[in-house]
Design an enzyme around this catalytic site. Structure first.
Site, PDB file in Angstrom:
ATOM      1  NE  ARG A 175      15.848 -39.807 -18.770  1.00 59.84           N
ATOM      2  CZ  ARG A 175      16.439 -39.738 -19.952  1.00 59.84           C
ATOM      3  NH1 ARG A 175      16.428 -40.772 -20.760  1.00 59.84           N
ATOM      4  NH2 ARG A 175      17.053 -38.640 -20.341  1.00 59.84           N
ATOM      5  NE  ARG A 179      27.065 -40.050 -10.171  1.00 56.39           N
ATOM      6  CZ  ARG A 179      26.800 -39.049 -10.988  1.00 56.39           C
ATOM      7  NH1 ARG A 179      26.861 -37.806 -10.565  1.00 56.39           N
ATOM      8  NH2 ARG A 179      26.495 -39.290 -12.232  1.00 56.39           N
ATOM      9  NE  ARG A 251       3.221 -33.423 -19.830  1.00 49.95           N
ATOM     10  CZ  ARG A 251       2.189 -32.768 -19.309  1.00 49.95           C
ATOM     11  NH1 ARG A 251       0.946 -33.106 -19.630  1.00 49.95           N
ATOM     12  NH2 ARG A 251       2.392 -31.762 -18.484  1.00 49.95           N
ATOM     13  NE  ARG A 281      14.524 -28.753 -18.916  1.00 52.13           N
ATOM     14  CZ  ARG A 281      15.047 -29.869 -19.414  1.00 52.13           C
ATOM     15  NH1 ARG A 281      15.985 -30.515 -18.746  1.00 52.13           N
ATOM     16  NH2 ARG A 281      14.647 -30.360 -20.570  1.00 52.13           N
ATOM     17  CD  GLU A 302      12.255 -27.455 -20.850  1.00 54.12           C
ATOM     18  OE1 GLU A 302      13.406 -26.972 -20.975  1.00 54.12           O
ATOM     19  OE2 GLU A 302      12.043 -28.667 -20.801  1.00 54.12           O
ATOM     20  CE1 TYR A 350      13.113 -38.496 -21.982  1.00 51.82           C
ATOM     21  CE2 TYR A 350      12.595 -39.890 -20.122  1.00 51.82           C
ATOM     22  CZ  TYR A 350      13.039 -38.702 -20.610  1.00 51.82           C
ATOM     23  OH  TYR A 350      13.393 -37.713 -19.734  1.00 51.82           O
ATOM     24  CG  ASP A 352      19.255 -40.211 -23.478  1.00 56.06           C
ATOM     25  OD1 ASP A 352      18.412 -39.309 -23.304  1.00 56.06           O
ATOM     26  OD2 ASP A 352      19.701 -40.903 -22.548  1.00 56.06           O
TER      27      ASP A 352
HETATM   28  N1  UDP Z   1      13.194 -35.226 -12.450  1.00 53.54           N
HETATM   29  C1  UDP Z   1      12.720 -34.624 -11.299  1.00 53.54           C
HETATM   30  N2  UDP Z   1      13.361 -33.513 -10.819  1.00 53.54           N
HETATM   31  C2  UDP Z   1      14.441 -32.985 -11.446  1.00 53.54           C
HETATM   32  C3  UDP Z   1      14.925 -33.605 -12.611  1.00 53.54           C
HETATM   33  C4  UDP Z   1      14.285 -34.724 -13.094  1.00 53.54           C
HETATM   34  O1  UDP Z   1      11.732 -35.048 -10.736  1.00 53.54           O
HETATM   35  O2  UDP Z   1      14.950 -31.963 -10.948  1.00 53.54           O
HETATM   36  C5  UDP Z   1      12.473 -36.417 -12.947  1.00 53.54           C
HETATM   37  C6  UDP Z   1      11.439 -36.034 -14.005  1.00 53.54           C
HETATM   38  O3  UDP Z   1      10.300 -36.852 -13.843  1.00 53.54           O
HETATM   39  C7  UDP Z   1      12.154 -36.325 -15.297  1.00 53.54           C
HETATM   40  C8  UDP Z   1      12.983 -37.562 -14.924  1.00 53.54           C
HETATM   41  O4  UDP Z   1      13.360 -37.328 -13.559  1.00 53.54           O
HETATM   42  O5  UDP Z   1      11.255 -36.589 -16.346  1.00 53.54           O
HETATM   43  C9  UDP Z   1      14.199 -37.792 -15.804  1.00 53.54           C
HETATM   44  O6  UDP Z   1      15.019 -36.650 -15.741  1.00 53.54           O
HETATM   45  P1  UDP Z   1      15.942 -36.185 -16.936  1.00 53.54           P
HETATM   46  O7  UDP Z   1      16.811 -35.094 -16.444  1.00 53.54           O
HETATM   47  O8  UDP Z   1      16.571 -37.373 -17.546  1.00 53.54           O
HETATM   48  O9  UDP Z   1      14.835 -35.583 -17.936  1.00 53.54           O
HETATM   49  P2  UDP Z   1      15.009 -34.833 -19.356  1.00 53.54           P
HETATM   50  O10 UDP Z   1      16.232 -33.960 -19.293  1.00 53.54           O
HETATM   51  O11 UDP Z   1      15.072 -35.915 -20.372  1.00 53.54           O
HETATM   52  O12 UDP Z   1      13.761 -34.032 -19.435  1.00 53.54           O
END
Ligand code: UDP
Length: 385
Positions: A175, A179, A251, A281, A302, A350, A352
């Site tokens: 996902r 870059r 989860r 986060r 969170e 999952y 969006d």
């Molecule tokens: N992820 C991570 N570190 C980060 C952000 C994301 O390891 O700082 C991993 C984590 O396993 C997460 C996945 O990348 O479930 C996808 O991230 P995304 O930001 O798409 O998750 P969402 O916002 O849907 O929770």
């Protein structure tokens, strides 16, 4: 136009609202049921009574899509304000930019690489012996190497999913882009924005049609199915089938709310990569509405954990065990008639928001496009497997 087709939509979130409206526009009488006391499911937003800040009650939702029809659709119900998701992460006592970009790489390794140099450097430190990454960890080791993986992904993912990244599929990490320029826009989609008055207002407008009656705090039982010509079920698939094969793994999230006078962290989303910080986060909600001004601030820490029977399901886990159960549920559901399972919970995926709307529009079209009124409708328009 149909006079008397009665449709039940279970769940007044994005899937239910979009399907309900498309059918109401064609003359169906739609009743939407939701166990919660509000519409909009996990997209629900509400203004904090003390500060006036628009709060994403079930965690951050940022609208982004490449699908022009879906973008036009949501813009028909709400003004979308310009918003770019720029996520930061705190790891090992420093703040970095996500997704991993040239700034992250240069800061992390103390370099001043140009794009090609950074690319060559990462290729050197990446584990190129991995040719077909299967797990999250393999994907990370192959594309960013051990250092960046351990700083930004290993601990966060362990906290988010409650298991080792060696047990998770590579698709979860796919996902996120890597870059080799300074673009720190979390999403690479053509359209991105935030609804001016929040998602609940937007979904309220989608549901606002004389052909739709919304029943809040009202569970829908299987026994009621026969009162309707068709049911669209956006609740959990396993709950419709009375958890016959055991609960599907999810989860859930806990939010620890706190307020701050002023600006707490200077951005909407700050991730925490270190495993010893118990939360994943912190979200500071007023930064989701940068066009508004608020002195006070509302923040959420969170925490992610396994979802119990009384908790709200958020992320489907979809590990091997869950997928085996899922196959049993899907086979069982296929024996039903008069019902279609939709959305994140109904198809245990999952999803969006934009994909949810796309699939809801496609589902409504599949229903409306049947050659005869009583022609069968698929139990799944989008297969969960
Ligand atoms: N992820 C991570 N570190 C980060 C952000 C994301 O390891 O700082 C991993 C984590 O396993 C997460 C996945 O990348 O479930 C996808 O991230 P995304 O930001 O798409 O998750 P969402 O916002 O849907 O929770």
């Amino acid at each position: 136009m149909r006079e008397n087709g009665r449709i039940a939509v279970v769940g007044a979130g994005l899937s239910g609202a979009v399907i309900g409206r498309e059918l109401a526009l064609r003359g169906y009488k739609v009743e939407a049921f939701d166990t919660r006391g509000h519409i909009a499911g996990n997209c629900h937003t509400e203004r904090d009574p003390d500060t006036g800040v628009m709060v994403h009650v079930y965690g951050p939702h940022i609208f982004h899509t490449d699908d022009t029809e879906v973008w036009d659709y949501v813009n028909g119900f709400q003004t979308f304000m310009p918003y770019k998701n720029r996520v930061k992460t705190t790891s090992g006592g420093q703040v970095f930019s996500l997704p991993v970009n040239l700034h992250t790489i240069n800061q992390f390794f103390g370099k001043t690489f140009r794009p090609d140099e950074a690319k060559a450097f990462i290729e050197e430190i990446a584990d190129t012996s991995i040719t077909d990454p299967q797990t999250f960890e393999e994907q990370a080791m192959r594309f960013v190497g051990k250092g960046l993986y351990e700083a930004f992904f290993k601990g966060y993912t362990q906290k988010q999913w409650g298991c080792s990244p060696t047990e998770l599929p590579a698709s979860i990490l796919k996902r996120l882009p890597v870059r080799f320029n300074y673009d720190d826009n979390y999403f690479a989609h053509k359209y991105q924005g935030m609804p001016e008055n929040g998602y609940t207002d937007m979904i309220g407008r989608i549901l606002d049609h004389p052909g739709i009656a919304v029943h809040l705090s009202t569970p829908f039982s299987r026994a009621q199915k026969d009162d309707f010509d068709h049911v669209f079920w956006s609740g959990p698939l396993d709950s419709y089938l009375d958890h016959e094969f055991g609960p599907l793994g999810y989860r859930t999230l806990d939010f620890e709310r706190f307020t701050h006078d002023g600006d707490y962290q200077g951005t909407a989303v700050m991730n925490y990569g270190d495993v010893d910080v118990p939360y994943t986060r912190i979200t500071e909600h007023k930064h989701f509405s940068p066009w508004e001004e608020h002195k006070g601030s509302v923040c959420y820490r969170e925490f992610s954990r396994e979802c119990g029977p009384a908790d709200i399901p958020y992320y489907p886990i979809r590990l091997v065990k869950d997928k085996e159960q899922l196959e049993q549920y899907v086979a069982r559901a296929q024996q039903e008639t008069g019902i279609t399972f939709v959305g994140r919970l109904g198809t245990y995926r999952y999803l969006d928001m934009d994909v949810t709307i796309r699939e809801a529009l496609d589902t409504a079209r599949a229903f409306l496009g049947r050659t005869a009124e009583n022609a069968p409708m698929p139990v799944f328009v989008k297969s969960p497997i």
